[in-house]
Write a protein that holds these residues in place. Structure first.
Motif, PDB file in Angstrom:
ATOM      1  N   MET A   1       0.843  -1.196   0.000  1.00  0.00           N
ATOM      2  CA  MET A   1       0.000   0.000   0.000  1.00  0.00           C
ATOM      3  C   MET A   1       0.881   1.251   0.000  1.00  0.00           C
ATOM      4  SD  MET A   1      -1.071   0.551   3.905  1.00  0.00           S
ATOM      5  CE  MET A   1       0.233   1.013   5.027  1.00  0.00           C
ATOM      6  N   ARG A   2       0.215   2.392  -0.195  1.00  0.00           N
ATOM      7  CA  ARG A   2       0.971   3.632  -0.318  1.00  0.00           C
ATOM      8  C   ARG A   2       1.011   4.382   1.014  1.00  0.00           C
ATOM      9  NH1 ARG A   2      -1.472   7.245  -3.515  1.00  0.00           N
ATOM     10  NH2 ARG A   2       0.377   8.039  -4.541  1.00  0.00           N
ATOM     11  N   ALA A   3       2.149   5.043   1.234  1.00  0.00           N
ATOM     12  CA  ALA A   3       2.319   5.846   2.444  1.00  0.00           C
ATOM     13  C   ALA A   3       3.452   6.836   2.193  1.00  0.00           C
ATOM     14  CB  ALA A   3       2.648   4.962   3.640  1.00  0.00           C
ATOM     15  N   ALA A   4       3.451   7.934   2.949  1.00  0.00           N
ATOM     16  CA  ALA A   4       4.502   8.947   2.841  1.00  0.00           C
ATOM     17  C   ALA A   4       5.486   8.766   3.989  1.00  0.00           C
ATOM     18  CB  ALA A   4       3.895  10.340   2.882  1.00  0.00           C
ATOM     19  N   VAL A   5       6.753   8.585   3.652  1.00  0.00           N
ATOM     20  CA  VAL A   5       7.759   8.182   4.631  1.00  0.00           C
ATOM     21  C   VAL A   5       8.846   9.247   4.756  1.00  0.00           C
ATOM     22  CG1 VAL A   5       9.521   6.440   5.163  1.00  0.00           C
ATOM     23  CG2 VAL A   5       7.367   5.741   4.108  1.00  0.00           C
ATOM     24  N   LEU A   6       9.271   9.505   5.998  1.00  0.00           N
ATOM     25  CA  LEU A   6      10.478  10.299   6.232  1.00  0.00           C
ATOM     26  C   LEU A   6      11.602   9.312   6.532  1.00  0.00           C
ATOM     27  CD1 LEU A   6      11.396  13.387   6.677  1.00  0.00           C
ATOM     28  CD2 LEU A   6      11.728  12.617   9.017  1.00  0.00           C
ATOM     29  N   HIS A   7      12.634   9.331   5.706  1.00  0.00           N
ATOM     30  CA  HIS A   7      13.701   8.341   5.877  1.00  0.00           C
ATOM     31  C   HIS A   7      14.605   8.671   7.067  1.00  0.00           C
ATOM     32  CE1 HIS A   7      12.646   6.136   2.276  1.00  0.00           C
ATOM     33  NE2 HIS A   7      12.554   7.285   1.624  1.00  0.00           N
ATOM     34  N   PRO A  59       4.716  10.166   9.095  1.00  0.00           N
ATOM     35  CA  PRO A  59       4.082  11.192   9.925  1.00  0.00           C
ATOM     36  C   PRO A  59       2.559  11.101   9.844  1.00  0.00           C
ATOM     37  CG  PRO A  59       5.728  12.142   8.433  1.00  0.00           C
ATOM     38  CD  PRO A  59       5.428  10.746   7.966  1.00  0.00           C
ATOM     39  N   GLY A  60       1.905  12.046  10.503  1.00  0.00           N
ATOM     40  CA  GLY A  60       0.442  12.096  10.495  1.00  0.00           C
ATOM     41  C   GLY A  60      -0.125  11.468  11.749  1.00  0.00           C
ATOM     42  N   HIS A  61      -0.952  12.239  12.466  1.00  0.00           N
ATOM     43  CA  HIS A  61      -1.579  11.737  13.690  1.00  0.00           C
ATOM     44  C   HIS A  61      -2.969  12.344  13.827  1.00  0.00           C
ATOM     45  CE1 HIS A  61       0.281  15.551  14.502  1.00  0.00           C
ATOM     46  NE2 HIS A  61      -0.545  15.706  15.517  1.00  0.00           N
ATOM     47  N   GLU A  62      -3.372  13.100  12.801  1.00  0.00           N
ATOM     48  CA  GLU A  62      -4.660  13.793  12.846  1.00  0.00           C
ATOM     49  C   GLU A  62      -5.477  13.200  11.694  1.00  0.00           C
ATOM     50  OE1 GLU A  62      -4.794  18.337  13.633  1.00  0.00           O
ATOM     51  OE2 GLU A  62      -5.271  18.135  11.535  1.00  0.00           O
ATOM     52  N   GLY A  63      -6.116  12.061  11.952  1.00  0.00           N
ATOM     53  CA  GLY A  63      -6.741  11.355  10.835  1.00  0.00           C
ATOM     54  C   GLY A  63      -8.109  10.797  11.174  1.00  0.00           C
ATOM     55  N   ALA A  64      -8.784  10.357  10.114  1.00  0.00           N
ATOM     56  CA  ALA A  64     -10.087   9.702  10.288  1.00  0.00           C
ATOM     57  C   ALA A  64     -10.288   8.729   9.135  1.00  0.00           C
ATOM     58  CB  ALA A  64     -11.205  10.733  10.318  1.00  0.00           C
ATOM     59  N   GLY A  65     -11.114   7.726   9.377  1.00  0.00           N
ATOM     60  CA  GLY A  65     -11.356   6.736   8.335  1.00  0.00           C
ATOM     61  C   GLY A  65     -12.329   5.669   8.801  1.00  0.00           C
ATOM     62  N   THR A 132      -0.620   8.537   9.966  1.00  0.00           N
ATOM     63  CA  THR A 132      -1.852   8.558   9.164  1.00  0.00           C
ATOM     64  C   THR A 132      -1.636   8.998   7.716  1.00  0.00           C
ATOM     65  OG1 THR A 132      -2.352  10.785   9.979  1.00  0.00           O
ATOM     66  CG2 THR A 132      -3.352   8.937  11.180  1.00  0.00           C
ATOM     67  N   PHE A 133      -0.396   9.271   7.318  1.00  0.00           N
ATOM     68  CA  PHE A 133      -0.148   9.597   5.908  1.00  0.00           C
ATOM     69  C   PHE A 133       0.003   8.288   5.136  1.00  0.00           C
ATOM     70  CE2 PHE A 133       2.040  13.913   7.004  1.00  0.00           C
ATOM     71  CZ  PHE A 133       0.852  14.367   7.531  1.00  0.00           C
ATOM     72  N   THR A 134      -1.036   7.503   5.201  1.00  0.00           N
ATOM     73  CA  THR A 134      -0.993   6.139   4.704  1.00  0.00           C
ATOM     74  C   THR A 134      -2.407   5.666   4.401  1.00  0.00           C
ATOM     75  OG1 THR A 134      -0.454   3.884   5.370  1.00  0.00           O
ATOM     76  CG2 THR A 134      -1.115   5.339   7.117  1.00  0.00           C
ATOM     77  N   GLU A 135      -2.507   4.653   3.576  1.00  0.00           N
ATOM     78  CA  GLU A 135      -3.840   4.112   3.287  1.00  0.00           C
ATOM     79  C   GLU A 135      -4.399   3.314   4.463  1.00  0.00           C
ATOM     80  OE1 GLU A 135      -3.434   3.857  -1.565  1.00  0.00           O
ATOM     81  OE2 GLU A 135      -2.920   2.096  -0.385  1.00  0.00           O
ATOM     82  N   GLU A 136      -3.514   2.548   5.103  1.00  0.00           N
ATOM     83  CA  GLU A 136      -3.976   1.722   6.226  1.00  0.00           C
ATOM     84  C   GLU A 136      -3.001   1.829   7.383  1.00  0.00           C
ATOM     85  OE1 GLU A 136      -4.670  -2.378   5.202  1.00  0.00           O
ATOM     86  OE2 GLU A 136      -5.748  -1.841   3.367  1.00  0.00           O
ATOM     87  N   VAL A 137      -3.542   1.713   8.589  1.00  0.00           N
ATOM     88  CA  VAL A 137      -2.691   1.650   9.776  1.00  0.00           C
ATOM     89  C   VAL A 137      -3.367   0.737  10.796  1.00  0.00           C
ATOM     90  CG1 VAL A 137      -3.729   3.745  10.795  1.00  0.00           C
ATOM     91  CG2 VAL A 137      -1.447   3.019  11.515  1.00  0.00           C
ATOM     92  N   VAL A 138      -2.532   0.045  11.576  1.00  0.00           N
ATOM     93  CA  VAL A 138      -3.036  -0.785  12.676  1.00  0.00           C
ATOM     94  C   VAL A 138      -2.730  -0.048  13.979  1.00  0.00           C
ATOM     95  CG1 VAL A 138      -2.753  -2.951  13.935  1.00  0.00           C
ATOM     96  CG2 VAL A 138      -2.728  -2.936  11.417  1.00  0.00           C
ATOM     97  N   VAL A 139      -3.759   0.142  14.783  1.00  0.00           N
ATOM     98  CA  VAL A 139      -3.577   0.853  16.058  1.00  0.00           C
ATOM     99  C   VAL A 139      -4.325   0.110  17.160  1.00  0.00           C
ATOM    100  CG1 VAL A 139      -3.262   3.158  15.045  1.00  0.00           C
ATOM    101  CG2 VAL A 139      -5.581   2.347  15.551  1.00  0.00           C
ATOM    102  N   GLY A 140      -4.029   0.472  18.417  1.00  0.00           N
ATOM    103  CA  GLY A 140      -4.788  -0.058  19.531  1.00  0.00           C
ATOM    104  C   GLY A 140      -6.241   0.381  19.420  1.00  0.00           C
ATOM    105  N   ALA A 141      -7.153  -0.439  19.946  1.00  0.00           N
ATOM    106  CA  ALA A 141      -8.577  -0.126  19.795  1.00  0.00           C
ATOM    107  C   ALA A 141      -8.918   1.242  20.392  1.00  0.00           C
ATOM    108  CB  ALA A 141      -9.415  -1.214  20.454  1.00  0.00           C
TER     109      ALA A 141
END
Ligand SMILES: [Zn+2]
Ligand SMILES: [Zn+2]
Length: 358
Positions: A1-7, A59-65, A132-141
Motif C-alpha cells: 500500500m501507499r504511504a509517505a515516509v520520512l527516511h 508522519p500524520g496523527h490527525e486522521g479519520a477513516g 496517518t499519511f498512509t492508506e492503512e494503519v493498525v492501532v490499539g482499539a
C-alpha cells in the motif's frame, strides 16, 4: 500500500512509497483505512527533530477513516465503523485516567517505540504510535474513536488533534471568562481553534498575533477582534488593557522566546496558557521575584487539557450547532502525492490546515 515516509530525521521532504505494509494486527488492535488526515505542526516538528520520534517514520496523527478489521477482545467497534484517530488513547486504569485527566495517560506512548509498518528495507515507525499519511494503519482499539454519521472525515480528522488542542486550551485549561481580554500568539490551526474557544467562552477582546498576513486575516474571520504582527502587540496591549496586560495570553508556537513574550503581555494575576509543543533544549525562564510578585498563572495545556473523549464530543456539539467553524479551517486540499506541497504551505504559513485525502 501507499504511504509517505520520512527516511531520516532532519530531511524536509517525504517520499511516497507503495511497498509499505501495516503491521501489528492482533488482539486488542484494529486495522483502519484512513480517508482524510490533516497536516499538524507537530508532524513538521517530528520531522525536524524538535519532537522525539524514531525514524524512518510515517508522519500524520490527525486522521479519520473506517475500521477494516477488529482483533480479538475488541468491544464496541466493528468493520465499517467510521472513526477518528486518537493519538493519545486513554487506558482508563492509570491514576491520570481515574482523575479524568486522560490527556496525561502515558499508556499509549508504550506503543510509540514499536514499528507500525514495514517495507522490504526494514521497520518503519508511525508518528506518535499512529502514522496517518498512509492508506492503512493498525492501532490499539483505544486509538479508534467512533464518530457520528454527520461528521465528515476531514472534520473528524481536525478534531483528532488541532481543534481539540486549541479549543480545550481556552475552555478546559484557561477557562476564559466572559468579558475578558485575550491574546493568542501563533495563529495556525491550533491558534485559530484557541481563538474560536475564547469566542465561545465570551471573551470581549481577542487579539491574534502572527507574523503572516494571511493568518492574521483568517484570525479575524474566526472571531479575533483584531489581528497584529508581533511588533504590534505592545501597542495593542496599551490600547486594550491600558498597559496592564491581557487577562489571558495563549502561546501557540512552542518556543521559549514567544512564551516569554506571552508572559510579559499577561497582566499581574492573569493567565499564560502554553499550548505550543516545544523542544527539550529550549528553556523558558522566569525569575523568582516576578514569579511570586506578579502572581501570573502559568498553565500548560496538553491535547486540550481535559478528558479527551469529552473534548471530542464538545467539539462536535459546538460544530454541529454552528458555534465554531471547522470547514473554513481547511484552506488547502491535496492527495497523498501532493504531501510535500502541503509541507511547504505549512512552513510558509500559507495554510491553516491542509487536508490530505487518501
Ligand atoms: Zn491511563
Ligand atoms: Zn497535532
Amino acid at each position: 500500500m501507499r504511504a509517505a515516509v520520512l527516511h531520516e530525521t532532519g530531511q524536509e521532504k517525504l517520499e511516497v512509497l507503495d511497498d509499505i505494509e501495516a503491521v501489528g494486527f492482533g488482539p486488542g488492535r484494529v486495522r483502519l483505512r484512513i480517508r482524510a488526515t490533516g497536516l499538524c505542526h507537530s508532524d513538521v516538528s517530528a520531522m525536524s527533530g524538535v519532537l522525539p520520534q524514531p525514524a524512518p517514520f510515517i508522519p500524520g496523527h490527525e486522521g479519520a477513516g473506517e475500521v477494516l478489521d477488529v482483533g480479538d477482545g475488541v468491544t464496541g467497534l466493528s468493520a465499517g465503523d467510521r472513526v477518528l484517530v486518537c493519538w493519545l488513547p486513554a487506558c482508563g486504569d492509570c491514576p491520570s485516567c481515574k482523575r479524568g485527566q486522560t490527556q496525561l495517560c502515558l499508556a499509549g506512548f508504550m506503543n510509540a517505540g514499536t514499528p507500525n509498518f514495514k517495507r522490504s528495507g526494514g521497520d518503519v515507525f508511525g508518528f506518535a504510535g499512529t502514522g496517518t499519511f498512509t492508506e492503512e494503519v493498525v492501532v490499539g482499539a483505544g486509538c479508534a474513536v467512533p464518530i457520528p454519521d454527520d461528521v465528515p472525515f476531514e472534520i473528524a480528522a481536525l478534531i483528532g488533534c488541532g481543534v481539540t488542542t486549541g479549543l480545550g486550551a481556552a475552555i478546559n485549561t484557561a477557562k476564559v471568562e466572559a468579558g475578558s481580554s485575550v491574546a493568542v500568539i501563533g495563529c495556525g490551526g491550533v491558534g485559530i481553534s484557541t481563538i474560536q474557544g475564547a469566542r465561545v467562552q465570551g471573551a470581549a477582546q481577542i487579539v491574534a498575533v502572527d507574523p503572516v498576513a494571511s493568518r492574521r486575516e483568517a484570525a479575524l474571520r474566526f472571531g479575533a477582534t483584531e489581528a497584529v504582527a508581533p511588533d504590534g502587540l505592545a501597542d495593542a496591549k496599551q490600547r486594550i488593557t491600558g498597559g496592564e496586560g491581557f487577562d489571558y495570553v495563549f502561546e501557540v508556537v512552542g518556543k521559549s522566546a514567544t512564551a516569554r513574550t506571552a508572559y510579559e503581555n499577561t497582566r499581574r494575576g492573569g493567565t499564560l496558557c502554553v499550548v505550543g509543543a516545544g523542544a527539550m533544549d529550549d528553556t523558558f525562564q522566569v525569575n523568582m521575584f516576578e514569579l511570586f510578585f506578579d502572581e501570573k498563572r502559568i498553565l500548560p495545556s496538553m491535547y486540550g487539557g481535559g478528558d479527551v473523549l469529552r473534548s471530542y464530543e464538545r467539539a462536535i456539539a459546538l460544530w454541529r450547532a454552528g458555534r465554531i467553524d471547522l470547514e473554513s479551517m481547511i484552506t488547502h486540499r491535496v492527495r497523498l502525492d501532493g504531501i510535500n506541497d502541503a509541507l511547504d504551505q505549512m512552513r510558509t504559513g500559507e495554510s491553516l490546515r491542509t487536508c490530505i485525502e487518501i
